[in-house]
Design a protein around this motif. Sequence first.
Motif, PDB file in Angstrom:
ATOM      1  N   ILE A 110       0.846  -1.198   0.000  1.00 22.65           N
ATOM      2  CA  ILE A 110       0.000   0.000   0.000  1.00 22.65           C
ATOM      3  C   ILE A 110       0.881   1.247   0.000  1.00 22.65           C
ATOM      4  O   ILE A 110       0.596   2.220  -0.715  1.00 22.65           O
ATOM      5  CB  ILE A 110      -0.976  -0.019   1.196  1.00 22.65           C
ATOM      6  N   THR A 111       1.961   1.217   0.776  1.00 27.52           N
ATOM      7  CA  THR A 111       2.910   2.327   0.782  1.00 27.52           C
ATOM      8  C   THR A 111       3.486   2.552  -0.608  1.00 27.52           C
ATOM      9  O   THR A 111       3.574   3.687  -1.083  1.00 27.52           O
ATOM     10  CB  THR A 111       4.037   2.064   1.798  1.00 27.52           C
ATOM     11  N   SER A 112       3.876   1.474  -1.280  1.00 26.18           N
ATOM     12  CA  SER A 112       4.412   1.583  -2.638  1.00 26.18           C
ATOM     13  C   SER A 112       3.397   2.195  -3.593  1.00 26.18           C
ATOM     14  O   SER A 112       3.733   3.070  -4.402  1.00 26.18           O
ATOM     15  CB  SER A 112       4.815   0.208  -3.169  1.00 26.18           C
ATOM     16  N   VAL A 113       2.168   1.727  -3.518  1.00 29.73           N
ATOM     17  CA  VAL A 113       1.134   2.240  -4.426  1.00 29.73           C
ATOM     18  C   VAL A 113       0.860   3.711  -4.150  1.00 29.73           C
ATOM     19  O   VAL A 113       0.745   4.509  -5.095  1.00 29.73           O
ATOM     20  CB  VAL A 113      -0.156   1.393  -4.312  1.00 29.73           C
ATOM     21  N   LEU A 114       0.778   4.102  -2.896  1.00 27.40           N
ATOM     22  CA  LEU A 114       0.532   5.509  -2.571  1.00 27.40           C
ATOM     23  C   LEU A 114       1.685   6.397  -3.038  1.00 27.40           C
ATOM     24  O   LEU A 114       1.459   7.484  -3.577  1.00 27.40           O
ATOM     25  CB  LEU A 114       0.290   5.676  -1.075  1.00 27.40           C
TER      26      LEU A 114
END
Length: 125
Positions: A110-114
């Motif tokens: 999720i961090t990567s996508v954000l």
Amino acid sequence: MNLDKVISGFFIILAMTLNFGFFYGDLTDLEVHSKYELFAALVVNIIATTLKIGDKTQLGSVLLASSFVADIQLIAAASIWTIASYAYAIDKEISSVIISLSGGALLANITSVLLYIGDTLKSKR
């Protein structure tokens, strides 16, 4: 349109969605979680990590670090599942450890996508 960004974004988002698909469900019941989905999430995460290796920006370093975190946690989850299924009986404690590791990997994804979405919004045409 930059084809490299499309392919990279595809694998980053696919890694997150596969990881979520495995993670979603009862924490103590491993029967509702597919080992094939965990394997697919692991493979796609490794592909996404290799696509991030060439980026030499500061954001690329953070994206690569978050991918390494997700890879390590998914490898640990798959290893524990494999060892437990052959050497021990899988009980609720082991099930919760496997699924919790997947949840940590999901947070890294999720961090990567954000970060990826933020970089895309910030970039100029």
